[in-house]
Scaffold this motif. Structure first.
Motif, mmCIF file in Angstrom:
data_model
loop_
_atom_site.group_PDB
_atom_site.id
_atom_site.type_symbol
_atom_site.label_atom_id
_atom_site.label_comp_id
_atom_site.label_asym_id
_atom_site.label_seq_id
_atom_site.Cartn_x
_atom_site.Cartn_y
_atom_site.Cartn_z
ATOM 1 N N VAL A 1 5.251 -23.954 -42.480
ATOM 2 C CA VAL A 1 5.164 -22.668 -42.770
ATOM 3 C C VAL A 1 4.003 -22.275 -42.322
ATOM 4 C CG1 VAL A 1 5.060 -21.013 -44.712
ATOM 5 C CG2 VAL A 1 6.918 -22.720 -44.928
ATOM 6 N N LEU A 2 2.743 -22.876 -42.554
ATOM 7 C CA LEU A 2 1.579 -22.502 -42.193
ATOM 8 C C LEU A 2 1.402 -22.120 -40.512
ATOM 9 C CD1 LEU A 2 -1.441 -21.535 -42.894
ATOM 10 C CD2 LEU A 2 -1.965 -24.334 -42.978
ATOM 11 N N ARG A 3 1.972 -22.784 -39.851
ATOM 12 C CA ARG A 3 2.082 -22.972 -38.670
ATOM 13 C C ARG A 3 2.614 -21.682 -37.949
ATOM 14 N NH1 ARG A 3 2.768 -28.903 -38.354
ATOM 15 N NH2 ARG A 3 4.877 -28.505 -38.183
ATOM 16 N N ASN A 4 3.915 -21.365 -38.840
ATOM 17 C CA ASN A 4 4.754 -20.339 -38.033
ATOM 18 C C ASN A 4 4.847 -19.074 -38.710
ATOM 19 O OD1 ASN A 4 6.005 -22.082 -36.239
ATOM 20 N ND2 ASN A 4 6.728 -23.340 -37.871
ATOM 21 N N THR A 5 3.764 -18.713 -39.608
ATOM 22 C CA THR A 5 3.617 -17.645 -40.173
ATOM 23 C C THR A 5 2.434 -16.657 -40.108
ATOM 24 O OG1 THR A 5 4.006 -16.303 -42.372
ATOM 25 C CG2 THR A 5 2.983 -18.326 -42.548
ATOM 26 N N GLY A 6 2.481 -15.398 -39.729
ATOM 27 C CA GLY A 6 1.140 -14.561 -40.008
ATOM 28 C C GLY A 6 0.610 -14.128 -41.414
ATOM 29 N N THR A 7 1.553 -14.497 -42.432
ATOM 30 C CA THR A 7 1.120 -14.143 -43.835
ATOM 31 C C THR A 7 0.407 -15.438 -44.556
ATOM 32 O OG1 THR A 7 3.347 -13.412 -44.002
ATOM 33 C CG2 THR A 7 2.467 -13.823 -46.033
ATOM 34 N N ASP A 8 -0.573 -14.823 -45.154
ATOM 35 C CA ASP A 8 -1.537 -15.706 -45.947
ATOM 36 C C ASP A 8 -0.792 -16.449 -46.683
ATOM 37 O OD1 ASP A 8 -3.793 -14.016 -44.950
ATOM 38 O OD2 ASP A 8 -4.266 -13.243 -46.891
ATOM 39 N N LEU A 9 -1.164 -17.945 -46.844
ATOM 40 C CA LEU A 9 -0.425 -19.044 -47.658
ATOM 41 C C LEU A 9 -1.446 -19.457 -48.542
ATOM 42 C CD1 LEU A 9 2.301 -21.139 -46.473
ATOM 43 C CD2 LEU A 9 0.309 -22.253 -47.638
ATOM 44 N N LEU A 10 -1.017 -19.533 -49.899
ATOM 45 C CA LEU A 10 -1.861 -20.476 -50.911
ATOM 46 C C LEU A 10 -1.080 -21.580 -51.414
ATOM 47 C CD1 LEU A 10 -4.004 -20.631 -52.983
ATOM 48 C CD2 LEU A 10 -2.795 -19.412 -54.416
ATOM 49 N N VAL B 1 9.471 -18.365 -43.725
ATOM 50 C CA VAL B 1 8.864 -17.709 -42.678
ATOM 51 C C VAL B 1 9.715 -16.388 -42.434
ATOM 52 C CG1 VAL B 1 7.802 -17.460 -40.251
ATOM 53 C CG2 VAL B 1 7.491 -19.388 -41.606
ATOM 54 N N ARG B 2 10.955 -16.397 -42.354
ATOM 55 C CA ARG B 2 11.938 -15.072 -42.182
ATOM 56 C C ARG B 2 11.738 -14.067 -43.339
ATOM 57 N NH1 ARG B 2 16.795 -14.033 -43.316
ATOM 58 N NH2 ARG B 2 17.439 -16.241 -44.087
ATOM 59 N N ILE B 3 11.755 -14.714 -44.556
ATOM 60 C CA ILE B 3 11.792 -13.879 -45.775
ATOM 61 C C ILE B 3 10.570 -13.232 -45.903
ATOM 62 C CG2 ILE B 3 12.303 -13.726 -48.453
ATOM 63 C CD1 ILE B 3 15.005 -13.797 -46.541
ATOM 64 N N ALA B 4 9.366 -13.952 -45.763
ATOM 65 C CA ALA B 4 7.908 -13.458 -45.816
ATOM 66 C C ALA B 4 8.054 -12.185 -44.995
ATOM 67 C CB ALA B 4 7.100 -14.535 -45.478
ATOM 68 N N ASP B 5 8.373 -12.440 -43.707
ATOM 69 C CA ASP B 5 8.375 -11.393 -42.678
ATOM 70 C C ASP B 5 9.302 -10.131 -43.025
ATOM 71 O OD1 ASP B 5 6.413 -12.612 -41.231
ATOM 72 O OD2 ASP B 5 8.233 -13.270 -39.600
ATOM 73 N N GLU B 6 10.367 -10.534 -43.248
ATOM 74 C CA GLU B 6 11.397 -9.282 -43.771
ATOM 75 C C GLU B 6 11.041 -8.419 -45.100
ATOM 76 O OE1 GLU B 6 15.213 -11.149 -44.355
ATOM 77 O OE2 GLU B 6 15.580 -11.631 -42.203
ATOM 78 N N GLU B 7 10.546 -9.256 -46.112
ATOM 79 C CA GLU B 7 9.897 -8.578 -47.378
ATOM 80 C C GLU B 7 8.531 -7.950 -47.313
ATOM 81 O OE1 GLU B 7 11.508 -8.291 -50.348
ATOM 82 O OE2 GLU B 7 13.441 -9.212 -49.603
ATOM 83 N N LYS B 8 7.876 -8.061 -45.994
ATOM 84 C CA LYS B 8 6.241 -7.804 -45.762
ATOM 85 C C LYS B 8 5.703 -8.374 -46.976
ATOM 86 C CE LYS B 8 7.881 -3.496 -43.536
ATOM 87 N NZ LYS B 8 9.132 -4.495 -42.842
ATOM 88 N N ALA B 9 5.577 -9.593 -47.217
ATOM 89 C CA ALA B 9 5.030 -10.392 -48.311
ATOM 90 C C ALA B 9 3.431 -10.404 -47.869
ATOM 91 C CB ALA B 9 5.508 -11.897 -48.446
ATOM 92 N N ASP B 10 2.652 -10.097 -48.591
ATOM 93 C CA ASP B 10 1.248 -10.166 -48.478
ATOM 94 C C ASP B 10 0.804 -11.816 -48.440
ATOM 95 O OD1 ASP B 10 0.873 -7.638 -50.606
ATOM 96 O OD2 ASP B 10 0.614 -7.409 -48.669
ATOM 97 N N LEU B 11 1.492 -12.564 -49.243
ATOM 98 C CA LEU B 11 0.778 -13.805 -49.851
ATOM 99 C C LEU B 11 2.113 -14.709 -49.819
ATOM 100 C CD1 LEU B 11 -1.361 -15.714 -50.345
ATOM 101 C CD2 LEU B 11 -0.972 -15.289 -52.736
ATOM 102 N N ILE B 12 2.223 -15.967 -49.416
ATOM 103 C CA ILE B 12 3.150 -17.001 -49.878
ATOM 104 C C ILE B 12 2.505 -18.089 -50.723
ATOM 105 C CG2 ILE B 12 4.769 -18.556 -49.048
ATOM 106 C CD1 ILE B 12 4.818 -17.119 -46.372
ATOM 107 N N VAL B 13 2.996 -18.334 -51.870
ATOM 108 C CA VAL B 13 2.384 -19.446 -52.695
ATOM 109 C C VAL B 13 3.338 -20.351 -52.820
ATOM 110 C CG1 VAL B 13 1.671 -19.703 -54.997
ATOM 111 C CG2 VAL B 13 1.267 -17.712 -54.229
#
Length: 142
Positions: A127-136, A94-106
């Motif tokens: 991860v799904l419960r704690n991120t605002g990033t789309d998750l596949l 979750v932290r790295i997705a935020d820091e990297e400004k990821a559009d999607l986590i797979v």
């Protein structure tokens, strides 16, 4: 299409899960894939040269885990970056997705596998419960 895709890579099943997830990531990414391997956190009581040595060992072990995926991405001429981070897995993703400004986590998921997953949820669920990033969430191929 997504520009910045985060792909967590674990060493489970010799990285087979990551190869399956990578196939899906390549289908939806037209930018950069960010490979992430999360290592065990180093206790705060370890310091100095011992801490640096453990960090080097963790990084080297992490690179061994992601190397097969790196080779696949290089052969496909896909832009990528690699991050080896220490921490708890779900929180670090979750932290790295935020820091990297990821559009999607797979992420690959098998669902709940043990008592810990039953009580806390699988890593993918956390991860799904704690991120605002789309998750596949990618299930195993049959």
């Amino acid at each position: 299409m997504y520009k910045r895709v985060l792909l967590p890579v674990s060493g489970e099943n010799r990285g087979q899960r990551a190869h399956i997830a990578l196939k899906k990531a390549l289908q939806v990414c037209d930018g950069i894939i960010i490979l992430l391997h999360v290592t065990e956190p180093i206790p705060q009581t370890v310091g100095g040269e011992n801490r640096q040595e453990l960090e080097r060992e963790n990084r080297a072990q992490g690179m061994l885990v992601v190397t097969p995926i790196i080779e696949q991405l290089e052969n496909a001429k896909v832009h990528f970056r690699t991050c080896i981070e220490a921490g708890t897995v779900a929180e670090t993703i979750v932290r790295i997705a935020d820091e990297e400004k990821a559009d999607l986590i797979v992420m690959f998921t098998d669902g709940r596998e043990d008592l810990k997953d039953f009580l806390l949820g699988s890593t993918t669920e956390r991860v799904l419960r704690n991120t605002g990033t789309d998750l596949l969430a990618v299930r195993r191929e049959d």
